[in-house]
Design a protein around this motif. Structure first.
Motif, PDB file in Angstrom:
ATOM      1  N   PRO A  17      62.500  -4.039  43.563  1.00 52.92           N
ATOM      2  CA  PRO A  17      61.066  -3.995  43.885  1.00 52.92           C
ATOM      3  C   PRO A  17      60.295  -3.175  42.859  1.00 52.92           C
ATOM      4  O   PRO A  17      59.898  -2.043  43.099  1.00 52.92           O
ATOM      5  CB  PRO A  17      61.046  -3.327  45.268  1.00 52.92           C
ATOM      6  CG  PRO A  17      62.273  -2.473  45.295  1.00 52.92           C
ATOM      7  CD  PRO A  17      63.310  -3.212  44.484  1.00 52.92           C
ATOM      8  N   ARG A  25      57.695 -12.921  38.267  1.00 54.33           N
ATOM      9  CA  ARG A  25      56.286 -13.291  38.160  1.00 54.33           C
ATOM     10  C   ARG A  25      55.888 -13.610  36.714  1.00 54.33           C
ATOM     11  O   ARG A  25      55.045 -14.472  36.472  1.00 54.33           O
ATOM     12  CB  ARG A  25      55.394 -12.174  38.701  1.00 54.33           C
ATOM     13  CG  ARG A  25      55.455 -11.999  40.210  1.00 54.33           C
ATOM     14  CD  ARG A  25      54.311 -11.129  40.702  1.00 54.33           C
ATOM     15  NE  ARG A  25      54.411  -9.767  40.198  1.00 54.33           N
ATOM     16  CZ  ARG A  25      54.975  -8.766  40.857  1.00 54.33           C
ATOM     17  NH1 ARG A  25      55.501  -8.985  42.054  1.00 54.33           N
ATOM     18  NH2 ARG A  25      55.013  -7.557  40.347  1.00 54.33           N
ATOM     19  N   GLU A  42      61.014  -7.873  40.508  1.00 51.78           N
ATOM     20  CA  GLU A  42      59.925  -8.738  40.967  1.00 51.78           C
ATOM     21  C   GLU A  42      58.992  -9.085  39.806  1.00 51.78           C
ATOM     22  O   GLU A  42      58.470 -10.198  39.722  1.00 51.78           O
ATOM     23  CB  GLU A  42      59.143  -8.033  42.074  1.00 51.78           C
ATOM     24  CG  GLU A  42      59.934  -7.832  43.353  1.00 51.78           C
ATOM     25  CD  GLU A  42      59.171  -7.050  44.392  1.00 51.78           C
ATOM     26  OE1 GLU A  42      58.161  -6.385  44.029  1.00 51.78           O
ATOM     27  OE2 GLU A  42      59.574  -7.072  45.572  1.00 51.78           O
ATOM     28  N   VAL A  50      67.264  -8.246  44.015  1.00 55.34           N
ATOM     29  CA  VAL A  50      65.905  -8.140  43.488  1.00 55.34           C
ATOM     30  C   VAL A  50      65.492  -6.673  43.509  1.00 55.34           C
ATOM     31  O   VAL A  50      65.732  -5.959  44.505  1.00 55.34           O
ATOM     32  CB  VAL A  50      64.915  -8.989  44.297  1.00 55.34           C
ATOM     33  CG1 VAL A  50      63.480  -8.681  43.877  1.00 55.34           C
ATOM     34  CG2 VAL A  50      65.199 -10.470  44.109  1.00 55.34           C
TER      35      VAL A  50
END
Length: 290
Positions: free
Chosen positions: A92, A118, A114, A90
């Motif tokens: 950031p 979302r 991230e 992942v």
């Protein structure tokens, strides 16, 4: 044929390194430098392509417990694609993007930001994961990483050539001091442009192929089409930060260019990709594949 094209294209990139080394450093020493750099870049990318790309974007490994939904999705699609489950990372970053890397399916990694987790629905995210996994299945990841690494070296040497144009450089040809003006023009302007064009040739056709592979893995071409449209809008609002040489690895351009800028994009236009996916959806409906 695809392997031959890949070798030829990477050979052209390596040749550019040799040429730019000749014009920046001059004479035999410049040629040797270019050859050494090309060898180091190719070998380094072969063994460390995953670490280089992941480091470029600050990707962090995540465990199954940390991201159970993503892991389940990746495992399910890997099983359908008959490949080992890649490592999951992942990034950031609020930007919405993703990429895959690694020299082969046994040493592959998939990284998502991230922001993309979302932004997208579960079906759309599955389409993105399927796209990246198809790059792994097709062994695109090594080619793209090598091209990105060599392209970055060419850009760095072009930067050196700019200093040479100000007098910080030399040429040992005929014992004359100072760089060759024509050579420097080629090094500073044309070599990076040529590297970009070669990267485009490597990347654009592979993106179409990865889109189709994802559609077949998930059985849902429309979900990936929807994801791409959202990602393009997101790229305009929150560009992906990182080394631009690695942009060909991303599922969509780090910054969505319009008009003339799109001519030098390493990716096909989102409109063309969406159109192909919707055409594929009709074909799959006709054949009962959906």
């Amino acid at each position: 044929m695809n392997q031959f094209k890949t070798v030829a294209l990477l050979g052209l990139l390596s040749g550019l390194l040799v040429a730019i080394g000749y014009y920046v450093i001059g004479g035999t020493s410049g040629i040797i430098l270019g050859i050494v750099l090309a060898a180091v870049m190719n070998l380094g990318s072969w063994f460390f392509s995953d670490k280089i790309a992941l480091s470029a974007y600050g990707a962090q490994p995540v465990s199954r417990d940390q991201a159970p939904g993503l892991y389940a999705m990746l495992e399910r699609l890997s099983q359908r694609g008959n490949v080992p489950v890649p490592a999951l990372y992942v990034i950031p970053s609020p930007a919405a993007n993703a990429f895959a890397t690694g020299r082969d399916p046994e040493h592959a990694a998939v990284a998502v930001t991230e922001g993309i987790v979302r932004m997208l629905s579960e079906e759309e995210l599955e389409g993105v994961i399927g796209h990246e996994l198809t790059h792994v299945i097709n062994r695109d990841t090594l080619t793209q990483a090598v091209a990105a690494t060599i392209g970055g070296a060419i850009s760095q040497l072009a930067y050196m050539a700019q200093w040479a144009s100000l007098g910080v450089g030399y040429s040992d040809r005929d014992n004359r001091q100072g760089p060759n003006p024509i050579g420097l023009l080629l090094a500073v302007v044309l070599a990076p442009l040529a590297a970009t064009i070669i990267q485009m040739a490597i990347s654009r056709t592979r993106e179409f192929s990865a889109d189709e592979g994802a559609a077949r893995l998930t059985g849902n071409p429309r979900a990936l089409a929807s994801a791409l449209q959202k990602l393009e809008m997101g790229a305009r609002q929150v560009p992906m930060q990182g080394n631009p040489s690695f942009e060909p690895l991303l599922i969509i351009n780090a910054f969505s260019g319009q008009g003339f800028a799109n001519l030098f994009s390493t990716h096909p236009s989102t409109e063309a990709r969406v159109e192909r996916l919707l055409q594929l959806e009709q074909q799959m409906l006709t054949t009962g594949a959906i």
